[in-house]
Design a protein around this motif. Structure first.
Motif, PDB file in Angstrom:
ATOM      1  N   TRP A 203     -45.301  40.755  36.599  1.00  0.00           N
ATOM      2  CA  TRP A 203     -44.164  40.764  36.024  1.00  0.00           C
ATOM      3  C   TRP A 203     -43.531  42.373  35.715  1.00  0.00           C
ATOM      4  CZ3 TRP A 203     -41.056  36.958  36.860  1.00  0.00           C
ATOM      5  CH2 TRP A 203     -39.785  36.813  36.189  1.00  0.00           C
ATOM      6  N   ASP A 204     -44.532  42.661  34.525  1.00  0.00           N
ATOM      7  CA  ASP A 204     -43.895  44.187  34.208  1.00  0.00           C
ATOM      8  C   ASP A 204     -43.858  44.945  34.934  1.00  0.00           C
ATOM      9  OD1 ASP A 204     -43.427  43.526  31.735  1.00  0.00           O
ATOM     10  OD2 ASP A 204     -45.284  43.838  30.875  1.00  0.00           O
ATOM     11  N   GLU A 205     -44.924  45.201  35.763  1.00  0.00           N
ATOM     12  CA  GLU A 205     -45.078  46.046  37.162  1.00  0.00           C
ATOM     13  C   GLU A 205     -43.929  46.256  38.222  1.00  0.00           C
ATOM     14  OE1 GLU A 205     -48.555  46.985  40.134  1.00  0.00           O
ATOM     15  OE2 GLU A 205     -48.966  46.522  37.853  1.00  0.00           O
ATOM     16  N   TYR A 206     -43.427  44.711  38.438  1.00  0.00           N
ATOM     17  CA  TYR A 206     -42.583  44.405  39.191  1.00  0.00           C
ATOM     18  C   TYR A 206     -41.391  45.083  38.339  1.00  0.00           C
ATOM     19  CZ  TYR A 206     -38.808  41.865  41.202  1.00  0.00           C
ATOM     20  OH  TYR A 206     -37.601  41.502  41.062  1.00  0.00           O
ATOM     21  N   HIS A 207     -40.965  45.101  37.454  1.00  0.00           N
ATOM     22  CA  HIS A 207     -39.517  45.161  36.745  1.00  0.00           C
ATOM     23  C   HIS A 207     -39.875  46.817  36.731  1.00  0.00           C
ATOM     24  CE1 HIS A 207     -38.130  41.292  35.585  1.00  0.00           C
ATOM     25  NE2 HIS A 207     -37.304  41.973  36.132  1.00  0.00           N
ATOM     26  N   ARG A 208     -40.105  47.700  36.991  1.00  0.00           N
ATOM     27  CA  ARG A 208     -41.261  49.407  36.530  1.00  0.00           C
ATOM     28  C   ARG A 208     -40.464  50.125  37.789  1.00  0.00           C
ATOM     29  NH1 ARG A 208     -44.940  49.139  32.873  1.00  0.00           N
ATOM     30  NH2 ARG A 208     -46.578  48.733  34.434  1.00  0.00           N
ATOM     31  N   GLU A 209     -41.379  48.518  38.502  1.00  0.00           N
ATOM     32  CA  GLU A 209     -40.651  49.507  40.135  1.00  0.00           C
ATOM     33  C   GLU A 209     -39.016  49.349  40.385  1.00  0.00           C
ATOM     34  OE1 GLU A 209     -42.945  50.833  42.361  1.00  0.00           O
ATOM     35  OE2 GLU A 209     -44.405  51.360  40.192  1.00  0.00           O
ATOM     36  N   VAL A 210     -38.738  48.319  40.626  1.00  0.00           N
ATOM     37  CA  VAL A 210     -37.316  48.274  40.506  1.00  0.00           C
ATOM     38  C   VAL A 210     -36.516  49.022  39.926  1.00  0.00           C
ATOM     39  CG1 VAL A 210     -35.228  46.228  40.190  1.00  0.00           C
ATOM     40  CG2 VAL A 210     -37.678  45.317  41.065  1.00  0.00           C
ATOM     41  N   GLY A 211     -36.441  49.327  38.492  1.00  0.00           N
ATOM     42  CA  GLY A 211     -36.561  50.031  37.701  1.00  0.00           C
ATOM     43  C   GLY A 211     -36.265  51.455  38.223  1.00  0.00           C
ATOM     44  N   LYS A 212     -37.186  52.328  39.431  1.00  0.00           N
ATOM     45  CA  LYS A 212     -37.049  53.051  39.913  1.00  0.00           C
ATOM     46  C   LYS A 212     -36.663  53.394  41.306  1.00  0.00           C
ATOM     47  CE  LYS A 212     -42.731  54.787  38.683  1.00  0.00           C
ATOM     48  NZ  LYS A 212     -43.284  54.043  39.328  1.00  0.00           N
ATOM     49  N   VAL A 213     -36.304  52.167  41.786  1.00  0.00           N
ATOM     50  CA  VAL A 213     -35.695  52.260  42.620  1.00  0.00           C
ATOM     51  C   VAL A 213     -33.749  52.174  42.724  1.00  0.00           C
ATOM     52  CG1 VAL A 213     -34.764  50.633  44.851  1.00  0.00           C
ATOM     53  CG2 VAL A 213     -37.328  50.286  44.162  1.00  0.00           C
ATOM     54  N   MET A 214     -34.106  51.834  41.363  1.00  0.00           N
ATOM     55  CA  MET A 214     -32.335  51.966  40.788  1.00  0.00           C
ATOM     56  C   MET A 214     -32.508  53.347  40.741  1.00  0.00           C
ATOM     57  SD  MET A 214     -29.816  50.329  40.286  1.00  0.00           S
ATOM     58  CE  MET A 214     -29.926  48.782  39.875  1.00  0.00           C
ATOM     59  N   GLU A 215     -33.564  53.964  39.308  1.00  0.00           N
ATOM     60  CA  GLU A 215     -33.332  54.768  39.618  1.00  0.00           C
ATOM     61  C   GLU A 215     -32.454  56.369  41.218  1.00  0.00           C
ATOM     62  OE1 GLU A 215     -36.240  56.368  36.333  1.00  0.00           O
ATOM     63  OE2 GLU A 215     -36.860  56.214  37.916  1.00  0.00           O
ATOM     64  N   GLY A 216     -33.634  55.883  41.616  1.00  0.00           N
ATOM     65  CA  GLY A 216     -33.064  56.874  43.174  1.00  0.00           C
ATOM     66  C   GLY A 216     -31.742  56.280  43.754  1.00  0.00           C
ATOM     67  N   GLU A 217     -31.067  55.299  43.704  1.00  0.00           N
ATOM     68  CA  GLU A 217     -29.662  54.617  43.668  1.00  0.00           C
ATOM     69  C   GLU A 217     -28.716  55.169  42.913  1.00  0.00           C
ATOM     70  OE1 GLU A 217     -29.276  53.565  46.658  1.00  0.00           O
ATOM     71  OE2 GLU A 217     -30.826  52.808  47.367  1.00  0.00           O
TER      72      GLU A 217
END
Ligand SMILES: [Mn+2]
Length: 319
Positions: A203-217
């Motif tokens: 869960w936590d890792e997933y949310h962190r990774e999604v956050g990084k993708v969002m940062e890029g966008e």
């Protein structure tokens, strides 16, 4: 057959035979319990009347059970998703400048109720214009205006199981260039997030990774600066200014269903996937949300047939 009036005598007989008693408490992480519940009174009653029994919590067992859906439960969620799709397609034909948010809500209601179902157990969010940036907007009382977006977070409920869909569409049937750029950014984040909703992920890792993708966008949209992002404090990432909620939650008997956030994803779990970008200065909020079933080999998008590409939405609205 037994009647409620016989409960006391029956319960007494049962208690004389058993040692361990599992009782229900509301341990939903989002629960706000302000008054003493019926469950709480019953626990107190048991403890007073039978003080030497061993009392245990039923909630952890139920949460474990409920997090993984049986095939019949998945069927019910699928059905709720199918009804939600029908409601959305109906709304795509209905929305144009001048319709009201409650009018749109009524279109969903019509479609759900005529199939013997109803809304999922939450108030639908039908938000136009600047309201798209209000996360829990439920007034649904404004007029949808030319040039604005309409964000709809809505789902059908079927056999007590929920669908939880969000779509954001242009009121006049055409996205502006800016709206489409933000829309496609959200859609790309959703696609990336979806690939990570697989067995074994945390869960936590997933949310962190999604956050990084969002940062890029957000950098791509010119909303964040790459250097600022590099220097951001780890506990307060900058993307949260524009994406301030979680990406996923368990879905089932509750719309935010019970389930541990420390349990790795496993087959049979059903999650939402709902990234969003909210630009308050522009009165422009976009969220997209599908429901996914984790499988042995990846996941199944239970809403894969619900239109989501910007071009497809435009085409359906202008048919
Ligand atoms: Mn949701």
């Amino acid at each position: 057959m037994n009647w409620l009036s016989q409960f006391q005598a029956l319960f007494n007989t049962l208690m004389a035979e058993c040692e361990h008693v599992y009782l229900n408490t509301n341990e939903h992480t989002r629960a706000v319990v302000e008054v003493e519940t019926r469950d709480a009174r019953f626990i107190r009653y048991c403890q007073q009347r039978y003080p030497l029994h061993h009392y245990e919590r039923a909630a952890p067992l139920m949460h474990r059970l409920r997090a993984v859906k049986s095939p019949r439960e998945v069927e019910a969620i699928r059905k709720a998703c199918a009804l939600t799709e029908q409601g959305f397609r109906r709304v795509l034909n209905f929305v144009k400048p001048g319709v009201t948010e409650y009018g749109v809500e009524a279109e969903y209601a019509h479609e759900f109720i005529r199939h013997g179902a109803g809304f999922a157990g939450y108030v639908p969010i039908i938000a136009s214009g600047a309201n798209t940036c209000v996360l829990h907007y439920i007034h649904n009382d404004q007029v949808c205006r030319d040039g604005d977006l309409l964000l709809m977070d809505v789902g059908a409920g079927y056999a007590n199981y929920h669908a939880d869909m969000t779509r954001t569409i242009p009121v006049n049937g055409r996205f502006t260039a800016r709206q489409k750029a933000v829309y496609n950014a959200v859609l790309r984040v959703m696609r990336e997030a979806r690939r990570m909703l697989v067995t074994g992920n945390l869960w936590d890792e997933y949310h962190r990774e999604v956050g990084k993708v969002m940062e890029g966008e957000l950098i791509g949209l010119g909303l964040l600066d790459a250097t600022d992002v590099k220097n951001q404090p780890e506990e307060a990432p900058l993307y949260k200014k524009y994406f301030m909620h979680g990406t996923s939650h368990y879905l089932g008997l509750d719309v935010h269903d019970v389930g541990s956030k420390y349990r790795p994803f496993e087959p049979g779990m059903v999650f939402t996937c709902e990234p969003g970008i909210y630009l308050r200065e522009e009165g422009l909020g976009i969220r997209l949300e599908n429901n996914l079933l984790i499988t042995e080999s990846g996941n199944v998008d239970l809403m894969e047939h619900i239109p989501i590409e910007a071009e497809e939405i435009e085409e359906l609205m202008n048919r």
